[in-house]
Design a protein around this motif. Structure first.
Motif, PDB file in Angstrom:
ATOM      1  N   UNK A  29      -1.808   2.673  -0.387  1.00 17.79           N
ATOM      2  CA  UNK A  29      -0.938   3.011  -0.519  1.00 17.79           C
ATOM      3  C   UNK A  29       0.061   2.171  -0.166  1.00 17.79           C
ATOM      4  N   UNK A  30       0.798   2.427  -1.373  1.00 16.02           N
ATOM      5  CA  UNK A  30       2.400   1.477  -0.959  1.00 16.02           C
ATOM      6  C   UNK A  30       3.911   2.842  -1.268  1.00 16.02           C
ATOM      7  N   UNK A  31       4.649   2.619  -0.653  1.00 15.60           N
ATOM      8  CA  UNK A  31       5.996   3.654  -0.837  1.00 15.60           C
ATOM      9  C   UNK A  31       6.431   3.175  -2.362  1.00 15.60           C
ATOM     10  N   UNK A  85       7.515 -10.869   6.242  1.00 14.61           N
ATOM     11  CA  UNK A  85       8.072  -9.322   7.741  1.00 14.61           C
ATOM     12  C   UNK A  85       7.473  -8.133   7.235  1.00 14.61           C
ATOM     13  N   UNK A  86       6.747  -7.509   5.824  1.00 12.01           N
ATOM     14  CA  UNK A  86       6.296  -5.936   6.717  1.00 12.01           C
ATOM     15  C   UNK A  86       4.758  -6.183   6.850  1.00 12.01           C
ATOM     16  N   UNK A  87       3.929  -5.058   7.897  1.00 11.71           N
ATOM     17  CA  UNK A  87       2.760  -4.713   7.911  1.00 11.71           C
ATOM     18  C   UNK A  87       1.756  -4.065   7.022  1.00 11.71           C
ATOM     19  N   UNK A 100      -1.575  -4.730  10.958  1.00 12.15           N
ATOM     20  CA  UNK A 100      -1.170  -5.848  11.132  1.00 12.15           C
ATOM     21  C   UNK A 100      -0.452  -6.627  10.333  1.00 12.15           C
ATOM     22  N   UNK A 101      -0.137  -7.294  10.818  1.00 13.74           N
ATOM     23  CA  UNK A 101       1.460  -8.537   9.745  1.00 13.74           C
ATOM     24  C   UNK A 101       1.196  -8.871   8.465  1.00 13.74           C
ATOM     25  N   UNK A 102       1.579  -8.613   7.699  1.00 17.38           N
ATOM     26  CA  UNK A 102       1.859  -8.903   6.118  1.00 17.38           C
ATOM     27  C   UNK A 102       1.246 -10.460   5.946  1.00 17.38           C
ATOM     28  N   UNK A 157      -5.877   1.049   2.573  1.00 16.70           N
ATOM     29  CA  UNK A 157      -4.485  -0.366   3.041  1.00 16.70           C
ATOM     30  C   UNK A 157      -3.141   0.045   2.392  1.00 16.70           C
ATOM     31  N   UNK A 158      -2.899   0.632   4.164  1.00 11.81           N
ATOM     32  CA  UNK A 158      -0.947   0.843   3.093  1.00 11.81           C
ATOM     33  C   UNK A 158      -0.488  -0.128   3.642  1.00 11.81           C
ATOM     34  N   UNK A 159       1.072  -0.745   2.655  1.00 14.58           N
ATOM     35  CA  UNK A 159       1.658  -1.899   2.770  1.00 14.58           C
ATOM     36  C   UNK A 159       2.706  -0.772   3.517  1.00 14.58           C
ATOM     37  N   UNK A 160       3.487  -1.512   4.689  1.00 13.40           N
ATOM     38  CA  UNK A 160       4.629  -1.336   5.232  1.00 13.40           C
ATOM     39  C   UNK A 160       5.874  -1.827   5.255  1.00 13.40           C
TER      40      UNK A 160
END
Length: 160
Positions: A29-31, A85-87, A100-102, A157-160
């Motif tokens: 999942x990616x915004x 700095x993403x999660x 988790x921290x990217x 797995x979502x990239x925020x």
């Protein structure tokens, strides 16, 4: 007996197409830039077709060093899309989630393990996807906080 066989044959014909379809085991999942979420589903075959990395490591959930194989988490995303700095929000089949921290996946070879010791992992065996850190290779990763990040039965797995 004829009725039973006819019903059995009918059930097989109805169920056969669904049995041949590949099952999604992981969703990325990616915004997007417009704020919408873009979801991409992966089957076991999709993940296996991507470059694989092997990690031989110990953790609190295996008895001895084990050999895990799978896709690097960072390779699940387009190059450059993961910022330090993403999660990443990792969610299991039972909706348990860990953030988790990217930087973890940028700094270490964290994998989406689909095999352990050469065998595909079932849900019963912490599969079909288990996040594995190379804990035996890095003293820092032996800290208990990293064991908490070893989410198994991973479904997204979502990239925020």
């Amino acid at each position: 007996m004829k009725t039973f066989l006819l019903r059995l044959a009918t059930a097989v014909v109805i169920l056969l197409p669904s049995l041949s379809e590949a099952q999604t085991i992981l969703t990325r999942i990616v915004s997007s830039s417009d704020g919408n979420q873009v979801k991409t589903d992966f089957t076991r075959e999709d993940l296996a077709a991507l470059p694989q990395t092997t990690v031989v490591t110990e953790n609190d959930y295996v008895d001895t060093k084990a050999t895990f194989t799978g896709l690097l988490v960072r390779d699940l995303f387009e190059e450059g899309s993961i910022k330090p700095d993403s999660n990443l929000v990792l969610t299991a089949l039972n909706d348990y989630a860990v953030t988790i921290p990217a930087s973890d996946v940028l700094d270490y070879d964290v994998i989406l393990a689909t095999t352990m010791d050469g065998k595909e992992m079932s849900v019963r065996e912490k599969g079909p996807v288990w996040i594995i850190y190379p804990m035996s290779d890095h003293e820092k990763l032996r800290d208990a906080s990293y064991n908490d990040r070893l989410i198994w039965q991973l479904s997204s797995v979502e990239l925020k």
